[in-house]
Design a protein around this motif. Structure first.
Motif, PDB file in Angstrom:
ATOM      1  N   PRO A 190      51.693  25.000  95.848  1.00 46.95           N
ATOM      2  CA  PRO A 190      51.798  23.539  95.721  1.00 46.95           C
ATOM      3  C   PRO A 190      53.202  23.112  95.293  1.00 46.95           C
ATOM      4  O   PRO A 190      53.714  23.590  94.267  1.00 46.95           O
ATOM      5  CB  PRO A 190      50.764  23.208  94.642  1.00 46.95           C
ATOM      6  CG  PRO A 190      49.826  24.360  94.625  1.00 46.95           C
ATOM      7  CD  PRO A 190      50.629  25.555  95.001  1.00 46.95           C
ATOM      8  N   GLY A 191      53.818  22.264  96.073  1.00 49.99           N
ATOM      9  CA  GLY A 191      55.137  21.755  95.744  1.00 49.99           C
ATOM     10  C   GLY A 191      56.257  22.763  95.875  1.00 49.99           C
ATOM     11  O   GLY A 191      57.365  22.527  95.376  1.00 49.99           O
ATOM     12  N   GLU A 192      55.992  23.865  96.552  1.00 49.87           N
ATOM     13  CA  GLU A 192      57.002  24.919  96.679  1.00 49.87           C
ATOM     14  C   GLU A 192      57.395  25.137  98.131  1.00 49.87           C
ATOM     15  O   GLU A 192      56.701  24.704  99.050  1.00 49.87           O
ATOM     16  CB  GLU A 192      56.478  26.219  96.075  1.00 49.87           C
ATOM     17  CG  GLU A 192      56.174  26.129  94.590  1.00 49.87           C
ATOM     18  CD  GLU A 192      55.641  27.440  94.028  1.00 49.87           C
ATOM     19  OE1 GLU A 192      55.396  27.492  92.819  1.00 49.87           O
ATOM     20  OE2 GLU A 192      55.488  28.403  94.794  1.00 49.87           O
ATOM     21  N   GLU A 193      58.506  25.846  98.312  1.00 44.45           N
ATOM     22  CA  GLU A 193      58.932  26.246  99.645  1.00 44.45           C
ATOM     23  C   GLU A 193      58.091  27.441 100.112  1.00 44.45           C
ATOM     24  O   GLU A 193      57.576  28.209  99.307  1.00 44.45           O
ATOM     25  CB  GLU A 193      60.410  26.657  99.615  1.00 44.45           C
ATOM     26  CG  GLU A 193      61.376  25.577  99.178  1.00 44.45           C
ATOM     27  CD  GLU A 193      61.633  24.582 100.292  1.00 44.45           C
ATOM     28  OE1 GLU A 193      61.846  23.406  99.983  1.00 44.45           O
ATOM     29  OE2 GLU A 193      61.603  24.989 101.466  1.00 44.45           O
ATOM     30  N   ARG A 194      57.985  27.587 101.418  1.00 53.40           N
ATOM     31  CA  ARG A 194      57.315  28.766 101.970  1.00 53.40           C
ATOM     32  C   ARG A 194      58.197  29.975 101.700  1.00 53.40           C
ATOM     33  O   ARG A 194      59.418  29.924 101.906  1.00 53.40           O
ATOM     34  CB  ARG A 194      57.073  28.604 103.469  1.00 53.40           C
ATOM     35  CG  ARG A 194      56.175  29.666 104.053  1.00 53.40           C
ATOM     36  CD  ARG A 194      55.825  29.365 105.506  1.00 53.40           C
ATOM     37  NE  ARG A 194      55.059  28.128 105.630  1.00 53.40           N
ATOM     38  CZ  ARG A 194      54.486  27.743 106.772  1.00 53.40           C
ATOM     39  NH1 ARG A 194      54.586  28.491 107.859  1.00 53.40           N
ATOM     40  NH2 ARG A 194      53.827  26.606 106.816  1.00 53.40           N
ATOM     41  N   GLU A 195      57.580  31.067 101.240  1.00 55.74           N
ATOM     42  CA  GLU A 195      58.348  32.252 100.886  1.00 55.74           C
ATOM     43  C   GLU A 195      57.737  33.499 101.504  1.00 55.74           C
ATOM     44  O   GLU A 195      56.530  33.573 101.741  1.00 55.74           O
ATOM     45  CB  GLU A 195      58.400  32.430  99.361  1.00 55.74           C
ATOM     46  CG  GLU A 195      57.058  32.667  98.710  1.00 55.74           C
ATOM     47  CD  GLU A 195      57.155  32.938  97.219  1.00 55.74           C
ATOM     48  OE1 GLU A 195      58.267  32.925  96.666  1.00 55.74           O
ATOM     49  OE2 GLU A 195      56.107  33.177  96.602  1.00 55.74           O
ATOM     50  N   LEU A 196      58.593  34.492 101.719  1.00 51.05           N
ATOM     51  CA  LEU A 196      58.145  35.769 102.234  1.00 51.05           C
ATOM     52  C   LEU A 196      57.306  36.494 101.183  1.00 51.05           C
ATOM     53  O   LEU A 196      57.671  36.534 100.006  1.00 51.05           O
ATOM     54  CB  LEU A 196      59.351  36.625 102.596  1.00 51.05           C
ATOM     55  CG  LEU A 196      59.076  38.085 102.938  1.00 51.05           C
ATOM     56  CD1 LEU A 196      58.426  38.189 104.302  1.00 51.05           C
ATOM     57  CD2 LEU A 196      60.375  38.894 102.907  1.00 51.05           C
ATOM     58  N   VAL A 197      56.191  37.068 101.620  1.00 56.45           N
ATOM     59  CA  VAL A 197      55.397  37.924 100.757  1.00 56.45           C
ATOM     60  C   VAL A 197      55.615  39.392 101.141  1.00 56.45           C
ATOM     61  O   VAL A 197      55.989  40.209 100.305  1.00 56.45           O
ATOM     62  CB  VAL A 197      53.894  37.587 100.854  1.00 56.45           C
ATOM     63  CG1 VAL A 197      53.072  38.552 100.010  1.00 56.45           C
ATOM     64  CG2 VAL A 197      53.647  36.144 100.436  1.00 56.45           C
ATOM     65  N   ALA A 198      55.372  39.707 102.408  1.00 55.33           N
ATOM     66  CA  ALA A 198      55.533  41.084 102.873  1.00 55.33           C
ATOM     67  C   ALA A 198      55.613  41.088 104.385  1.00 55.33           C
ATOM     68  O   ALA A 198      54.997  40.249 105.045  1.00 55.33           O
ATOM     69  CB  ALA A 198      54.363  41.961 102.422  1.00 55.33           C
ATOM     70  N   VAL A 199      56.389  42.024 104.918  1.00 48.37           N
ATOM     71  CA  VAL A 199      56.476  42.205 106.365  1.00 48.37           C
ATOM     72  C   VAL A 199      56.380  43.694 106.682  1.00 48.37           C
ATOM     73  O   VAL A 199      56.692  44.538 105.840  1.00 48.37           O
ATOM     74  CB  VAL A 199      57.773  41.639 106.962  1.00 48.37           C
ATOM     75  CG1 VAL A 199      57.807  40.135 106.856  1.00 48.37           C
ATOM     76  CG2 VAL A 199      58.994  42.269 106.323  1.00 48.37           C
ATOM     77  N   ILE A 200      55.945  43.978 107.902  1.00 49.27           N
ATOM     78  CA  ILE A 200      55.867  45.350 108.369  1.00 49.27           C
ATOM     79  C   ILE A 200      56.371  45.386 109.801  1.00 49.27           C
ATOM     80  O   ILE A 200      55.988  44.563 110.635  1.00 49.27           O
ATOM     81  CB  ILE A 200      54.434  45.912 108.248  1.00 49.27           C
ATOM     82  CG1 ILE A 200      54.389  47.384 108.670  1.00 49.27           C
ATOM     83  CG2 ILE A 200      53.422  45.084 109.014  1.00 49.27           C
ATOM     84  CD1 ILE A 200      53.078  48.079 108.248  1.00 49.27           C
TER      85      ILE A 200
END
Length: 122
Positions: free
Chosen positions: A41-51
């Motif tokens: 909420p109220g934040e930018e989209r951010e990377l969590v994990a990639v493969i």
């Protein structure tokens, strides 16, 4: 046309676990990268994990040691096992893939799923 469909979100208590899944379907030729992003909420989209297609992975520092990403190349699916969840993990989680379709002139393109809500609360 390509679709990414997520599943597995929900409400969990702090310290609990959830497993997210995402299936890519459509006229897919190859998938370079699959991963998960999140937006609180109220934040930018951010990377969590990639493969990556070869199996190498990359995680956000905030989830290292708690989350594990895995991929089934034959089924074009990606999973995110989330353990030791914290309230700050609450967010909409989006599946992401960079892929090529079967169209002869296609180039690698980024696709997004619709998102699945994860809420960590007692």
């Amino acid at each position: 046309q390509v679709q990414l469909v997520e599943s597995g979100g929900g409400l969990v208590q702090p310290g609990g676990s959830l497993r997210l899944s995402c299936a890519a379907s459509g006229s897919i030729f190859s998938i370079n990268v699959m991963g998960w992003y999140r937006q609180g909420p109220g934040e930018e989209r951010e990377l969590v994990a990639v493969i990556f297609s070869g199996g190498s992975t990359n995680y956000a520092d905030s989830v290292k040691g708690r989350f594990t990403i895995s991929r089934d190349n034959a089924k074009n699916t990606v999973h995110l096992q989330m353990n030791s969840l914290k309230p700050e993990d609450t967010a909409v989680y989006y599946c992401n893939a960079v892929l090529r379709t079967t169209h002869p002139s296609d180039v690698p393109t980024r696709y997004w799923g619709q998102g699945t809500q994860v809420t960590v609360s007692s």
